[in-house]
Design a protein around this motif. Sequence first.
Motif, PDB file in Angstrom:
ATOM      1  N   THR A   1      17.463  15.094  -7.191  1.00 42.27           N
ATOM      2  CA  THR A   1      16.441  14.664  -8.151  1.00 42.27           C
ATOM      3  C   THR A   1      15.929  13.046  -8.042  1.00 42.27           C
ATOM      4  OG1 THR A   1      17.036  16.040 -10.432  1.00 42.27           O
ATOM      5  CG2 THR A   1      15.800  14.241 -11.045  1.00 42.27           C
ATOM      6  N   GLY A   2      17.630  12.047  -7.849  1.00 37.13           N
ATOM      7  CA  GLY A   2      17.407  10.989  -7.400  1.00 37.13           C
ATOM      8  C   GLY A   2      17.008  11.023  -5.841  1.00 37.13           C
ATOM      9  N   MET A   3      16.387  12.167  -5.065  1.00 42.89           N
ATOM     10  CA  MET A   3      16.225  11.804  -3.546  1.00 42.89           C
ATOM     11  C   MET A   3      14.225  12.115  -4.275  1.00 42.89           C
ATOM     12  SD  MET A   3      16.620  13.594  -0.294  1.00 42.89           S
ATOM     13  CE  MET A   3      16.274  13.232   1.513  1.00 42.89           C
ATOM     14  N   PHE A   4      14.121  13.097  -5.392  1.00 43.74           N
ATOM     15  CA  PHE A   4      12.440  12.605  -5.524  1.00 43.74           C
ATOM     16  C   PHE A   4      12.448  11.476  -5.820  1.00 43.74           C
ATOM     17  CE2 PHE A   4       9.746  14.015  -8.034  1.00 43.74           C
ATOM     18  CZ  PHE A   4       8.792  14.717  -7.514  1.00 43.74           C
ATOM     19  N   LEU A   5      13.074  11.047  -6.684  1.00 47.70           N
ATOM     20  CA  LEU A   5      12.297  10.218  -7.347  1.00 47.70           C
ATOM     21  C   LEU A   5      12.239   9.082  -6.263  1.00 47.70           C
ATOM     22  CD1 LEU A   5      11.639   9.271 -10.320  1.00 47.70           C
ATOM     23  CD2 LEU A   5      13.835   7.983 -10.378  1.00 47.70           C
ATOM     24  N   VAL A   6      13.364   8.755  -6.062  1.00 49.96           N
ATOM     25  CA  VAL A   6      12.531   7.295  -4.703  1.00 49.96           C
ATOM     26  C   VAL A   6      11.930   7.719  -3.739  1.00 49.96           C
ATOM     27  CG1 VAL A   6      14.401   6.561  -2.713  1.00 49.96           C
ATOM     28  CG2 VAL A   6      16.050   6.563  -4.750  1.00 49.96           C
ATOM     29  N   SER A   7      11.650   8.723  -3.644  1.00 51.27           N
ATOM     30  CA  SER A   7      10.518   9.020  -2.258  1.00 51.27           C
ATOM     31  C   SER A   7       8.909   9.213  -3.142  1.00 51.27           C
ATOM     32  CB  SER A   7      11.004  10.974  -1.505  1.00 51.27           C
ATOM     33  OG  SER A   7      12.391  10.960  -1.086  1.00 51.27           O
ATOM     34  N   PHE A   8       9.257   9.882  -4.093  1.00 54.29           N
ATOM     35  CA  PHE A   8       7.928   9.767  -5.047  1.00 54.29           C
ATOM     36  C   PHE A   8       8.065   8.237  -4.769  1.00 54.29           C
ATOM     37  CE2 PHE A   8       5.518   8.917  -8.898  1.00 54.29           C
ATOM     38  CZ  PHE A   8       4.555   9.818  -8.763  1.00 54.29           C
ATOM     39  N   PHE A   9       8.066   7.174  -4.850  1.00 49.65           N
ATOM     40  CA  PHE A   9       7.876   5.362  -4.790  1.00 49.65           C
ATOM     41  C   PHE A   9       7.745   5.437  -3.927  1.00 49.65           C
ATOM     42  CE2 PHE A   9       9.737   6.130  -9.691  1.00 49.65           C
ATOM     43  CZ  PHE A   9       8.177   5.807 -10.407  1.00 49.65           C
TER      44      PHE A   9
ATOM     45  N   VAL B   1       7.205  12.063   1.886  1.00 50.72           N
ATOM     46  CA  VAL B   1       6.459  13.713   1.040  1.00 50.72           C
ATOM     47  C   VAL B   1       8.044  14.242   1.740  1.00 50.72           C
ATOM     48  CG1 VAL B   1       5.526  16.013   1.701  1.00 50.72           C
ATOM     49  CG2 VAL B   1       4.236  13.419   1.139  1.00 50.72           C
ATOM     50  N   PRO B   2       8.080  14.507   2.732  1.00 53.18           N
ATOM     51  CA  PRO B   2      10.006  15.186   3.053  1.00 53.18           C
ATOM     52  C   PRO B   2      10.643  14.738   2.151  1.00 53.18           C
ATOM     53  CG  PRO B   2       8.949  14.100   4.848  1.00 53.18           C
ATOM     54  CD  PRO B   2       7.741  13.797   3.857  1.00 53.18           C
ATOM     55  N   GLY B   3      11.155  13.886   1.625  1.00 46.88           N
ATOM     56  CA  GLY B   3      12.233  13.722   0.707  1.00 46.88           C
ATOM     57  C   GLY B   3      11.807  14.065  -0.426  1.00 46.88           C
ATOM     58  N   MET B   4      10.819  14.272  -0.622  1.00 43.73           N
ATOM     59  CA  MET B   4      10.147  14.849  -2.546  1.00 43.73           C
ATOM     60  C   MET B   4      10.292  16.551  -1.843  1.00 43.73           C
ATOM     61  SD  MET B   4       7.331  13.201  -3.838  1.00 43.73           S
ATOM     62  CE  MET B   4       5.822  12.047  -2.065  1.00 43.73           C
ATOM     63  N   ILE B   5       9.874  16.601  -0.561  1.00 42.82           N
ATOM     64  CA  ILE B   5      10.571  17.887  -0.742  1.00 42.82           C
ATOM     65  C   ILE B   5      11.651  18.668  -0.926  1.00 42.82           C
ATOM     66  CG2 ILE B   5       9.932  19.873   0.903  1.00 42.82           C
ATOM     67  CD1 ILE B   5       7.294  18.858   1.675  1.00 42.82           C
ATOM     68  N   ALA B   6      12.666  17.485  -0.054  1.00 43.92           N
ATOM     69  CA  ALA B   6      14.110  18.285   0.099  1.00 43.92           C
ATOM     70  C   ALA B   6      15.400  18.190  -0.982  1.00 43.92           C
ATOM     71  CB  ALA B   6      14.815  17.106   1.302  1.00 43.92           C
ATOM     72  N   GLY B   7      14.500  16.693  -2.267  1.00 43.30           N
ATOM     73  CA  GLY B   7      15.169  16.801  -3.370  1.00 43.30           C
ATOM     74  C   GLY B   7      14.560  17.607  -3.941  1.00 43.30           C
ATOM     75  N   LEU B   8      13.208  18.451  -4.072  1.00 41.49           N
ATOM     76  CA  LEU B   8      13.536  19.729  -4.949  1.00 41.49           C
ATOM     77  C   LEU B   8      13.686  20.780  -4.473  1.00 41.49           C
ATOM     78  CD1 LEU B   8       8.907  18.874  -5.450  1.00 41.49           C
ATOM     79  CD2 LEU B   8      10.881  18.932  -6.902  1.00 41.49           C
ATOM     80  N   VAL B   9      14.246  21.356  -3.221  1.00 42.59           N
ATOM     81  CA  VAL B   9      14.917  22.132  -2.729  1.00 42.59           C
ATOM     82  C   VAL B   9      16.132  21.966  -2.858  1.00 42.59           C
ATOM     83  CG1 VAL B   9      15.359  23.392  -1.029  1.00 42.59           C
ATOM     84  CG2 VAL B   9      13.429  22.196  -0.910  1.00 42.59           C
ATOM     85  N   ILE B  10      16.703  20.581  -3.023  1.00 46.08           N
ATOM     86  CA  ILE B  10      18.066  21.026  -3.488  1.00 46.08           C
ATOM     87  C   ILE B  10      18.522  20.680  -5.061  1.00 46.08           C
ATOM     88  CG2 ILE B  10      19.869  18.910  -3.936  1.00 46.08           C
ATOM     89  CD1 ILE B  10      19.100  17.747  -1.226  1.00 46.08           C
ATOM     90  N   THR B  11      17.480  20.633  -5.558  1.00 43.72           N
ATOM     91  CA  THR B  11      17.378  20.680  -7.021  1.00 43.72           C
ATOM     92  C   THR B  11      17.588  21.864  -7.486  1.00 43.72           C
ATOM     93  OG1 THR B  11      16.772  18.189  -7.546  1.00 43.72           O
ATOM     94  CG2 THR B  11      17.080  19.692  -9.212  1.00 43.72           C
ATOM     95  N   GLY B  12      16.082  22.787  -6.276  1.00 46.16           N
ATOM     96  CA  GLY B  12      15.763  23.881  -7.606  1.00 46.16           C
ATOM     97  C   GLY B  12      16.873  24.596  -6.591  1.00 46.16           C
ATOM     98  N   THR B  13      17.288  24.684  -6.198  1.00 51.14           N
ATOM     99  CA  THR B  13      18.532  25.205  -5.142  1.00 51.14           C
ATOM    100  C   THR B  13      19.901  26.032  -5.816  1.00 51.14           C
ATOM    101  OG1 THR B  13      18.182  24.802  -3.008  1.00 51.14           O
ATOM    102  CG2 THR B  13      16.640  26.197  -3.340  1.00 51.14           C
ATOM    103  N   LEU B  14      20.858  25.160  -5.138  1.00 50.47           N
ATOM    104  CA  LEU B  14      22.197  24.208  -5.223  1.00 50.47           C
ATOM    105  C   LEU B  14      22.317  24.016  -6.658  1.00 50.47           C
ATOM    106  CD1 LEU B  14      22.129  22.023  -2.019  1.00 50.47           C
ATOM    107  CD2 LEU B  14      23.148  24.978  -2.412  1.00 50.47           C
ATOM    108  N   LYS B  15      21.803  23.813  -8.094  1.00 48.80           N
ATOM    109  CA  LYS B  15      21.894  23.480  -8.949  1.00 48.80           C
ATOM    110  C   LYS B  15      22.249  24.931  -9.985  1.00 48.80           C
ATOM    111  CE  LYS B  15      21.598  21.926 -13.047  1.00 48.80           C
ATOM    112  NZ  LYS B  15      22.371  21.713 -14.353  1.00 48.80           N
ATOM    113  N   PRO B  16      21.009  25.872  -9.470  1.00 49.28           N
ATOM    114  CA  PRO B  16      20.821  27.465 -10.486  1.00 49.28           C
ATOM    115  C   PRO B  16      22.630  27.512  -9.476  1.00 49.28           C
ATOM    116  CG  PRO B  16      18.225  26.046 -10.092  1.00 49.28           C
ATOM    117  CD  PRO B  16      19.691  25.736  -9.084  1.00 49.28           C
ATOM    118  N   TYR B  17      21.986  27.872  -8.344  1.00 53.12           N
ATOM    119  CA  TYR B  17      22.691  28.839  -7.872  1.00 53.12           C
ATOM    120  C   TYR B  17      25.051  28.677  -8.771  1.00 53.12           C
ATOM    121  CZ  TYR B  17      26.253  30.617  -4.488  1.00 53.12           C
ATOM    122  OH  TYR B  17      27.426  31.089  -4.369  1.00 53.12           O
TER     123      TYR B  17
END
Length: 307
Positions: free
Chosen positions: A38-46, A50-66
């Motif tokens: 999430t920190g990576m997504f937020l920093v990349s957003f500002f 775009v690659p950083g936003m995508i990577a942030g969402l993937v990390i949060t959306g896969t590894l956190k739930p797993y």
Amino acid sequence: MTEANTRLVGDSFKLGYRFQRYWDTSMALAFFFAEVGTGMFLVSFFLDFVPGMIAGLVITGTLKPYFHLAHMGVPKKSWRAILRPDRSWISRGAIAIGVLIGFGALYIIDLKFGVAARLGLPPSIGQWVGYFAVAGALTVMCYQGLAMSASEAFTLWASALLPISSFSYALTGGVMVTLVAGWDVFGAEQQAMLSNLAIALLVLDAVIVLAILSRASVKSNGGKFSVNLLTRGEYARYFIGLVPVVGLLAPVGILAIDGGRWMTALAAAMMLAGFFAFRLLMFKAAVFEPITHNLAGSIGLPPGSST
């Protein structure tokens, strides 16, 4: 408290301290990946990276739930986690992750393909979608600390500083990982800005960690016991070696002396190692207060009595 009451007593009925073991390594990993992603997504957003936003969402959306599901042990009932937002930070966090992933994905798609413009929607729609994603990100970065601070049974956790530490560490990780990932994209000015921001955040992290320990050590005997475990006892060599030294002081020195790509990557790896150690050891060192000590005294039994 007498010496009899300052010992670890495991699952016996004697008076003393008992570790919590409900949240351990799998939950530490879930918290860690949620905050870093999430920190990576937020920093990349500002930074419009775009690659950083995508990577942030993937990390949060896969590894956190797993890792969260690995902890729960009953994945088929995991959907129930979102049903109590009125009373549970876990529920609020699950909803926030859904908001982050959903609106974050829509924002990236619109940014890349101009979907809103093609549909004839106002240009501001895309920005508002992004702001909803940012709101979800900010909640995720704080809610895990809020969930811990609500646990009054553990003095080490019961502090308003816990959500602040979650946000600060998440932002620090986001800045450092984004800096390394986008090194070839960012110009020298952006590299310097992110590097200086990382140094400031690392110093802030150190102050917050020190404040958490200082507050816990004076708030109760259980808090003092936990702090002693981290600074003098069973976990001291891991905590001191990994959290302040490897995770905070060393990265500050590296970034201040050498601003090159590979040394920055080393500093980021060390910071992440220290961050995960902080997450895990805060779980491991939390102990229940021996509340029956006061009960024993109130009914005329000696303080060291046990059932």
